[in-house]
Scaffold this active site. Structure first.
Site, PDB file in Angstrom:
ATOM      1  N   GLY A   1       1.012  -1.231  -0.432  1.00  0.00           N
ATOM      2  CA  GLY A   1       0.443  -0.388  -0.017  1.00  0.00           C
ATOM      3  C   GLY A   1       1.244   0.966  -0.007  1.00  0.00           C
TER       4      GLY A   1
ATOM      5  N   THR B   1       3.991  -1.990  -2.898  1.00  0.00           N
ATOM      6  CA  THR B   1       2.817  -2.645  -4.075  1.00  0.00           C
ATOM      7  C   THR B   1       1.365  -1.806  -4.031  1.00  0.00           C
ATOM      8  OG1 THR B   1       1.916  -3.961  -1.656  1.00  0.00           O
ATOM      9  CG2 THR B   1       3.783  -4.917  -3.653  1.00  0.00           C
TER      10      THR B   1
ATOM     11  N   ASN C   1       1.548  -1.881   5.540  1.00  0.00           N
ATOM     12  CA  ASN C   1       0.924  -1.390   5.603  1.00  0.00           C
ATOM     13  C   ASN C   1      -0.192  -0.661   4.687  1.00  0.00           C
ATOM     14  OD1 ASN C   1       0.514   2.174   5.777  1.00  0.00           O
ATOM     15  ND2 ASN C   1       0.678   1.948   3.703  1.00  0.00           N
TER      16      ASN C   1
ATOM     17  N   SER D   1      -2.886   1.568  14.519  1.00  0.00           N
ATOM     18  CA  SER D   1      -4.019   2.021  14.945  1.00  0.00           C
ATOM     19  C   SER D   1      -4.312   3.145  16.085  1.00  0.00           C
ATOM     20  CB  SER D   1      -5.646   2.484  13.377  1.00  0.00           C
ATOM     21  OG  SER D   1      -6.225   3.746  13.811  1.00  0.00           O
TER      22      SER D   1
ATOM     23  N   TYR E   1     -13.102  -1.234  11.924  1.00  0.00           N
ATOM     24  CA  TYR E   1     -12.159  -0.579  11.817  1.00  0.00           C
ATOM     25  C   TYR E   1     -11.103  -1.273  12.934  1.00  0.00           C
ATOM     26  CZ  TYR E   1      -7.697   2.604  10.941  1.00  0.00           C
ATOM     27  OH  TYR E   1      -5.597   2.620  10.772  1.00  0.00           O
TER      28      TYR E   1
ATOM     29  N   ALA F   1     -11.475  -2.692  15.662  1.00  0.00           N
ATOM     30  CA  ALA F   1     -11.862  -4.191  16.053  1.00  0.00           C
ATOM     31  C   ALA F   1      -9.594  -4.797  14.697  1.00  0.00           C
ATOM     32  CB  ALA F   1     -13.207  -5.146  15.909  1.00  0.00           C
TER      33      ALA F   1
ATOM     34  N   LYS G   1      -7.678  -3.613  14.049  1.00  0.00           N
ATOM     35  CA  LYS G   1      -6.892  -3.005  14.045  1.00  0.00           C
ATOM     36  C   LYS G   1      -5.844  -3.761  15.245  1.00  0.00           C
ATOM     37  CE  LYS G   1      -5.590  -0.371  10.729  1.00  0.00           C
ATOM     38  NZ  LYS G   1      -4.320  -0.405   9.570  1.00  0.00           N
TER      39      LYS G   1
END
Length: 239
Positions: A9, A32, A78, A133, A143, A145, A147
């Site tokens: 990413g 990538t 990432n 995060s 989100y 959860a 992380k």
């Protein structure tokens, strides 16, 4: 000798900053991304190699292996983001399940699949760094959860890789400006709240996160593993 670095990413925001940081140090960097345009733009005139890959897709990861070096010294997981921003707003149970799974796929499963695919190529004495995060500790639905799951899974990963002197850590950013994370949906009021929550009185930058990633991948951090390093200006504190 230059190390082989893979940043998933890596076309925009934090991933881009991480890739440029390593490239500036003379490392051999591959990025990538699912979208060709951002990573190809980054690759121009930077010496960074760009490869298209969806890291939630095992078949795509298998194909990626054919394009990567025989060994990877540093893997930076990432790729991800809060997929709720891209949801269609439907609230029925099937849609809720779909949207919840999307965040797990993007942020947790993608990192797990990528690390597993590269397991035999991770060089002894190398490093795996995941981008987590502040949401893992402060909430944010599926989100947060995903992380939190990433940080917990990393504990087991660190134990597995430790015998090979490979470290595994998480860098957990708070509010970072100049990224695509909020999809231009962040209001001025909310931005003000996020900055006010910090002790430093400013948003973070992608370069702040890149510096933390580089440290965890450096010789100075060879006895640091299984940890979460927060980069949030004091918005969330630990002891």
């Amino acid at each position: 000798m230059a190390r082989n670095i893979l940043v998933t990413g890596g076309g925009t925001g934090i991933g881009r900053a991480v890739a440029l940081h390593f490239a500036a140090q003379g490392e051999q960097v591959t990025v990538t991304g699912r979208r060709a345009a951002p990573i190809e733009e980054l690759a121009r005139n930077s010496g960074i190699r760009a490869l298209v890959c969806d890291h939630t897709d095992p078949a795509a990861l298998t194909r990626l292996l054919d394009e990567l070096p025989e060994h990877i010294d540093v893997l930076v997981n990432n790729a991800g983001g809060n997929t709720v921003f891209d949801a269609d707003g439907r609230a029925d149970l099937a849609s809720y399940a779909r949207d919840f799974r999307a965040n797990l796929e993007a942020n947790l499963i993608s990192a797990a699949l990528t690390t597993k695919a590269l397991d035999e190529r991770l060089a002894e004495g190398g490093a795996v760094v995941h981008i987590g995060s502040i949401a893992a500790d402060q909430g944010a639905g599926s989100y947060g959860a995903s992380k939190a799951g990433l940080a917990t899974w990393n504990i087991s990963l660190a134990q597995e890789l430790g015998a090979r002197s490979v470290t595994a850590n998480v860098v957990a950013p708070g509010y970072i400006a100049d990224t695509e994370f909020f999809r231009d949906k962040l209001t001025d009021e909310r931005r003000g709240q996020l900055v006010a929550n910090t002790a430093t009185g400013r948003p973070g930058s992608p370069q702040d996160v890149a510096g933390a990633v580089a440290f965890l991948a450096s010789p100075a951090a060879r006895h640091i593993t299984g940890q979460v390093l927060h980069v949030n200006g004091g918005a969330h504190t630990t002891r």
